[in-house]
Scaffold this motif. Sequence first.
Motif, PDB file in Angstrom:
ATOM      1  N   ARG A   1      -5.346  -2.504 -10.621  1.00  0.00           N
ATOM      2  CA  ARG A   1      -5.075  -1.066 -10.519  1.00  0.00           C
ATOM      3  C   ARG A   1      -4.094  -0.629 -11.610  1.00  0.00           C
ATOM      4  N   ALA A   2      -3.086  -1.453 -11.890  1.00  0.00           N
ATOM      5  CA  ALA A   2      -2.122  -1.109 -12.940  1.00  0.00           C
ATOM      6  C   ALA A   2      -2.823  -0.946 -14.284  1.00  0.00           C
ATOM      7  N   ARG A   3      -3.750  -1.830 -14.584  1.00  0.00           N
ATOM      8  CA  ARG A   3      -4.462  -1.729 -15.862  1.00  0.00           C
ATOM      9  C   ARG A   3      -5.292  -0.453 -15.933  1.00  0.00           C
TER      10      ARG A   3
ATOM     11  N   CYS B   1       0.545   7.994 -15.274  1.00  0.00           N
ATOM     12  CA  CYS B   1       1.497   7.096 -14.613  1.00  0.00           C
ATOM     13  C   CYS B   1       1.712   5.878 -15.503  1.00  0.00           C
ATOM     14  N   CYS B   2       2.914   5.343 -15.454  1.00  0.00           N
ATOM     15  CA  CYS B   2       3.221   4.142 -16.247  1.00  0.00           C
ATOM     16  C   CYS B   2       2.717   2.867 -15.581  1.00  0.00           C
ATOM     17  N   GLY B   3       2.402   2.935 -14.285  1.00  0.00           N
ATOM     18  CA  GLY B   3       1.909   1.763 -13.573  1.00  0.00           C
ATOM     19  C   GLY B   3       2.982   0.894 -12.952  1.00  0.00           C
ATOM     20  N   LEU B   4       4.233   1.319 -13.014  1.00  0.00           N
ATOM     21  CA  LEU B   4       5.348   0.474 -12.570  1.00  0.00           C
ATOM     22  C   LEU B   4       5.176  -0.029 -11.147  1.00  0.00           C
ATOM     23  N   THR B   5       4.905   0.857 -10.206  1.00  0.00           N
ATOM     24  CA  THR B   5       4.862   0.438  -8.801  1.00  0.00           C
ATOM     25  C   THR B   5       3.693  -0.504  -8.531  1.00  0.00           C
ATOM     26  N   TYR B   6       2.607  -0.332  -9.267  1.00  0.00           N
ATOM     27  CA  TYR B   6       1.475  -1.246  -9.116  1.00  0.00           C
ATOM     28  C   TYR B   6       1.839  -2.627  -9.671  1.00  0.00           C
ATOM     29  N   VAL B   7       2.568  -2.639 -10.782  1.00  0.00           N
ATOM     30  CA  VAL B   7       2.978  -3.915 -11.366  1.00  0.00           C
ATOM     31  C   VAL B   7       3.937  -4.641 -10.443  1.00  0.00           C
ATOM     32  N   SER B   8       4.936  -3.958  -9.926  1.00  0.00           N
ATOM     33  CA  SER B   8       5.964  -4.625  -9.129  1.00  0.00           C
ATOM     34  C   SER B   8       5.406  -5.193  -7.835  1.00  0.00           C
TER      35      SER B   8
ATOM     36  N   TYR C   1       0.830  -1.207   0.000  1.00  0.00           N
ATOM     37  CA  TYR C   1       0.000   0.000   0.000  1.00  0.00           C
ATOM     38  C   TYR C   1       0.865   1.259   0.000  1.00  0.00           C
ATOM     39  N   ALA C   2       1.966   1.210   0.735  1.00  0.00           N
ATOM     40  CA  ALA C   2       2.813   2.400   0.845  1.00  0.00           C
ATOM     41  C   ALA C   2       3.640   2.637  -0.413  1.00  0.00           C
ATOM     42  N   LEU C   3       4.297   1.582  -0.912  1.00  0.00           N
ATOM     43  CA  LEU C   3       5.199   1.740  -2.050  1.00  0.00           C
ATOM     44  C   LEU C   3       4.526   1.419  -3.369  1.00  0.00           C
ATOM     45  N   GLY C   4       3.622   0.455  -3.355  1.00  0.00           N
ATOM     46  CA  GLY C   4       2.925   0.130  -4.596  1.00  0.00           C
ATOM     47  C   GLY C   4       2.055   1.260  -5.082  1.00  0.00           C
ATOM     48  N   ARG C   5       1.547   2.043  -4.166  1.00  0.00           N
ATOM     49  CA  ARG C   5       0.706   3.181  -4.536  1.00  0.00           C
ATOM     50  C   ARG C   5       1.446   4.505  -4.354  1.00  0.00           C
ATOM     51  N   LEU C   6       2.758   4.426  -4.498  1.00  0.00           N
ATOM     52  CA  LEU C   6       3.607   5.602  -4.304  1.00  0.00           C
ATOM     53  C   LEU C   6       3.191   6.796  -5.146  1.00  0.00           C
TER      54      LEU C   6
END
Length: 971
Positions: free
Chosen positions: A787-789, A774-781, A646-651
């Motif tokens: 959410r990334a999509r 946003c490119c979605g990187l943090t959601y993907v990782s 939640y903290a880093l994925g949704r940075l």
Amino acid sequence: MAERTQTEQRNLARELSAAVRGEVSFTAADRALMTMDASNYRRVPQAVVAPRDADDVAAALRVCREHGVPVVPRGGGTSIAGQATGVGVVLDFTRHMRRIVSLDPAARTAVVQPGVVLDDLRAAAGAHGLTFGPDPSTHSRCTLGGMIGNNACGSHSVAWGTTADNVRELALLTYGGEGVRAGRGTDATGAPTGLPPRLRDGVKALVDRELALLRTGYPDLPRRISGYALDALLPERGTDLARALTGSEGTLGVLTEATVRLVETPAARALAVLGYPDESAAAEAAHTLLVRRPLTVEGMAADLVGDAAGLPRGGAWLFVETGGASPAEAAARAEELCRAAAADGSTDHTVVTDPAGQRTLWRIREDASGTATRMPDGSEAWPGWEDCAVPPDRLGPYLQDFRALLAQHGLRGTPYGHFGDGCIHIRIDFDLLTPPGIRRFRAFSHDLAGLVVAHGGSLSGEHGDGQARAELLPKMYGPELVGLFGDFKTLWDPAAGLNPGMLVRPARLDDNLRFAPLPRKPVPVAFGYPHDGGDFTAAVRRCVGVAKCRNAASAPGSPDVMCPSFRATGEEQHSTRGRARLLHEMLAGEVLTDGWRSTEVRDALDLCLSCKGCRSDCPVGVDMATYKAEFLHHHYEGRLRPAAHYALGRLPQWLRLAAPVAPVLNALSRAPLAATLAGRLAGLTPERPLPTLATQTFTRWWWQRRRGEGTAGSAGSAPGRTVVLWPDTFTNHLAPQVGRAAVQVLEAAGLRPLLPPTAPPRPGFRLRRHRPLCCGLTYVSTGQLDRARQVMRRTVDALSPVLRPGRPLVVLEPSCAAALRTDLPELLPDDPRAAHLASAVRTFAETLEQYAPTWQPPRLDRPVAGQTHCHQHAVLGDAADRRLRDRAGLTGPLSGGCCGLAGNFGYERGHYEVSVACAEDQLLPAVRRATPDTEILADGFSCRTQLQQLGDRPGRHLAEVLAEGLGDEAG
């Protein structure tokens, strides 16, 4: 019955744990890691034991013998005939028994434990101008024990022979617990030395009884590896018991120590690459070169090599290495060989004396066992007939017949390998998933065995018989000699406790196929997997076990990244292969039974840095970063995630909310109590300070500049070709100076940078008029793929109108560029706009090279150090960056590897030590070696942060360095 079996397992576990000082594991994860080697076969072991020494081996054998449990010795697990798999207790020698006991340069011998990696021995011997001659393509991770078990050879066998030619003495323990010291020679009775009485008398009686058969039953060729080498026990051959036991595949005794011969290496080498019209011509010519005593004669055809640079004209090539006391002497020998080859049918040639150039070409050959697993059309190909051998002068006719047999069965493959020894490697597009395909695999195997024998050859010319070929040994040797193999096995292992099902009384070649338990239909997934037909199971099948990910270090001059977590921990589960094996077992559902909820897979993937190094460095293109994201997506579906997700994925959304109060938050982050509390709540590691937020974001600077007057306001109307500059989250909120520098350089190059439009607000969302893209990187990782999509689709909607044909999207942060180029189209496979956006992505250097080709960067004339971003290495490529640096006078290579911070990875609790170890692998040593005037380059925000926190010198983005140079020129 089931309850009694469980009780026996508990008793076995208790007694092994009490008897063995090394690790003893019955866990599902450790067993799953050992179900396969690099072959087509799979067996599930009961336990894995990592012995610390020979006493541990003896203790493990005693307990297993008392319980009637078979034992399988295992080294690097790169065997391709199935002999490193088994259903009993696997002895893993790679963990502890990997010591070079002694090295005697004068005698040119070394004493090694079975888990010693070949390259470690070669490095130790190299300090004395020596090496161990046999060098299979897996030399960076295969072990001496495995090489002795399989009688491995390698490309230099034409000069230095097979492993059997280089073994002096073997220390073994039989399943019955008898100690053996096998060497060469006999005692006063004519029996082999080093044997206990029972074996001494039995071996002598067997040889005496079968002298005629041993003298006439074996074909005479340099790569005869199949079966037991009992002819080495003939008195005229010196009664060489060590040689007879080499290649016995762990079926007769468990190796605990070996004395091996070392050979002198030439001071210099040259590589002659000879072109021929086709594969048959190259095969016909190979044996004619042996009279000139080359070090290698390796063959490859165009369908394997592809468009590799530096090759002479031809449809097939021989790689012929020569040695000499000096580079000039080695080159002269290579030129002489080329002249002789030209008179004998070679169409063209080149001589490569540069070591870096030689490594590049040899890498093609060494990666072939992986690259050959994919046909040009993307279909799968498999081992099984990887290394049969014929007399070298029969290779040409044999290959013609071999190709005809492939066509007869409707199969395809790409032969390559040790042409000078008549030994051919090939991966064939067998269908091992359906009953008709498996029947064809079996029929072809029988027909090919007959063809090999008709040409006077050996079913195995390097990797042993294992399960893949042992069933067919009667075709080669006849029933009488194969019966003698059985007698020898019974003499040594009457309880049949060592590696049963291999070599003697083998399982059928089409039993135990590793694909059998996998799902027959594709499982529902989020990514598109375009290279695997949308099938996640096919993607996981890519890993064939060649284990390049287990390299403990990069080869000299290599920029390889894979696999940083394995290099840090040395644990199989933290290698790309180990994780692929666990995913395979998750899909199979036999050992790991919880599917996507598997904690074993989750724990193994936890230390995957998502560096994407395997996407480029793995010979078969395994993409573990994508597999990890896929797994996390399913694993946490409908469940609470770790706080760091939640903290880093949704940075991106947190940074957007934090921007207006950045000064306040920066002050709080410097307060120890507040920072500790925030980090604990967010699941962050306490060892790292939080990054400083920009008090003015890059986008705010940009729009203020656009609204300004004079020079600052001319950016929007400046002439030049328009490029769209992507304001990624890291540049925008954490490193805006990089964006400002990039704008300065792009404009100096005559380009007109524009920022993309922001996304329209959601219905009912009134706090802000627009939302940043946003490119979605943090959601993907972090596996938040739904959410990334959403984020990516919003990006595609906003960018499609402005990304006209020919207009690039310039991305400064390599990880974001990689996400836009690969993750976005693979998560939106049905939207053609996604593919168009991905094709428009350009790095900073690519943009300058393609859209401002005549621009001359400032001349800086200083050395550089640092690291190529792992995502750039794996996905984007750095050729344009290297050319741009050259033009700017920034000289020297950047290191490979991964910085270890890797976005969210290094900030997550529990990852700090591994993160630091990854940085210490290549990045930090390269920076420490740098002179004071060296420019430290690091285009990735993670790389720069890692250097700031762990190193003594900061790194800068290439755009910053060039922008500073522009200022110096103006001054």
